[in-house]
Design a protein around this motif. Structure first.
Motif, PDB file in Angstrom:
ATOM      1  N   GLY A  37     -12.531   8.594   3.637  1.00  0.00           N
ATOM      2  CA  GLY A  37     -12.655   7.318   4.329  1.00  0.00           C
ATOM      3  C   GLY A  37     -11.350   6.707   4.786  1.00  0.00           C
ATOM      4  O   GLY A  37     -11.285   5.490   5.025  1.00  0.00           O
ATOM      5  N   TYR A  38     -10.293   7.516   4.944  1.00  0.00           N
ATOM      6  CA  TYR A  38      -9.041   6.969   5.467  1.00  0.00           C
ATOM      7  C   TYR A  38      -9.264   6.420   6.871  1.00  0.00           C
ATOM      8  O   TYR A  38      -9.883   7.071   7.712  1.00  0.00           O
ATOM      9  N   ARG A  83       0.838  -1.178   0.000  1.00  0.00           N
ATOM     10  CA  ARG A  83       0.000   0.000   0.000  1.00  0.00           C
ATOM     11  C   ARG A  83       0.884   1.244   0.000  1.00  0.00           C
ATOM     12  O   ARG A  83       2.104   1.156   0.081  1.00  0.00           O
ATOM     13  N   ALA A 133      -2.354   3.037   3.365  1.00  0.00           N
ATOM     14  CA  ALA A 133      -2.410   2.331   4.646  1.00  0.00           C
ATOM     15  C   ALA A 133      -1.795   3.125   5.792  1.00  0.00           C
ATOM     16  O   ALA A 133      -1.924   2.729   6.949  1.00  0.00           O
ATOM     17  N   HIS A 165      -8.335   3.936  -0.508  1.00  0.00           N
ATOM     18  CA  HIS A 165      -8.295   2.536  -0.056  1.00  0.00           C
ATOM     19  C   HIS A 165      -6.926   1.911  -0.291  1.00  0.00           C
ATOM     20  O   HIS A 165      -6.614   0.864   0.269  1.00  0.00           O
ATOM     21  N   LEU A 166      -6.100   2.553  -1.119  1.00  0.00           N
ATOM     22  CA  LEU A 166      -4.744   2.074  -1.382  1.00  0.00           C
ATOM     23  C   LEU A 166      -3.721   2.693  -0.427  1.00  0.00           C
ATOM     24  O   LEU A 166      -2.531   2.388  -0.518  1.00  0.00           O
ATOM     25  N   ARG A 180      -9.039   6.818  -4.339  1.00  0.00           N
ATOM     26  CA  ARG A 180      -7.931   5.868  -4.226  1.00  0.00           C
ATOM     27  C   ARG A 180      -7.412   5.725  -2.793  1.00  0.00           C
ATOM     28  O   ARG A 180      -6.401   5.087  -2.558  1.00  0.00           O
TER      29      ARG A 180
END
Length: 257
Positions: free
Chosen positions: A229-230, A171, A198, A195-196, A193
């Motif tokens: 949404g982090y 990630r 971490a 979600h990529l 993006r």
């Protein structure tokens, strides 16, 4: 308001008055941290750190693959993958923290497509090792002000590489300071993006000090992370200008964490 993000102290640069890194872990815990991170590990007291983690209940959010080797230079590929494997093995006793990978420098005479293909090949091999060990790799874009010929200095390019490798164990590490140095806008580079991503690290412009001491619009940064949404931690990778209890208080206030 959304729940606050957990904060990690960069004990490489913070709590230096405490002495060795294991003592810095204990000092960080006493100041209110449950997470910590540092850079290279080969010169660090690994056994003492493992003991301090056990005693304090703290967790390491990240550290760096050591030694640093290029992901774009085929001549360093085997050494890079070996460094990943050795770092995985040496830091398992520290709770299998996420391991940060930098790109290395551009290779003179090599085109963009070849740089990208070489990076994907190296990262795929590294990700294979990470998948086998159950460890997360974090690819970190840096900036050209610190490293004039660094290959990976773009968040978009970093995310493109993560997508191309297509491993659940690779990630992006999004560093707000490096990104700001490159003139990026967090909303533009992370939209769709996140979600990529971490891990996120923070420091204020321009001197890499605690949030609230410089020109970054932290309200915008933090609201963007929440809106996108982090869901990870925030690493405080900065040089403190205040005693750490005051520095942490300012960081918490500024980041609303």
């Amino acid at each position: 308001m959304s729940a606050a993000y957990p904060l990690a102290s960069c004990i490489e640069w913070q709590f230096s008055e405490a002495g060795e890194l294991d003592a810095r872990l204990r000092a960080a815990k006493a100041t209110g941290f449950d997470l910590a991170e540092f850079h290279l590990w080969r010169d660090k007291p690994i056994a003492a750190l493992a003991q301090a983690l056990t005693e304090t209940g703290m967790r390491l959010s990240s550290l760096c693959v050591d030694p640093r080797r290029s992901i774009v230079d085929p001549a360093q590929r085997d050494e890079m993958v070996t460094a990943v494997r050795e770092t995985i093995a040496a830091t398992a006793c520290l709770g299998k923290p996420a391991l940060i990978v930098a790109s290395g420098f551009r290779v003179e005479g090599m085109g963009e497509d070849e740089h990208f293909a070489n990076a994907v090949t190296a990262l795929r091999a590294a990700a294979d090792a990470a998948e086998q060990a159950g460890v997360m790799l974090l690819l970190e874009p840096l900036n050209t002000k610190l490293f004039a010929t660094m290959y990976l200095v773009s968040t978009r390019l970093g995310l493109d590489l993560v997508e191309a490798v297509n491993s659940p164990n690779l990630r992006l590490l999004y560093d707000v300071w490096h990104s700001a140095c490159m003139g990026e806008d967090i909303t533009e580079v992370l939209a769709g993006r996140v979600h990529l991503v971490a891990h996120v690290q923070v420091a204020d412009m321009a001197d890499r000090n605690e949030p609230g001491t410089g020109s970054v619009d932290w309200s915008h940064v933090m609201q963007t992370l929440r809106d996108l949404g982090y869901a990870g931690a925030i690493g405080l990778e900065y040089f403190p200008t205040l005693p750490m209890d005051q520095s942490l208080a300012l960081s918490r206030q500024t980041l609303a964490c």
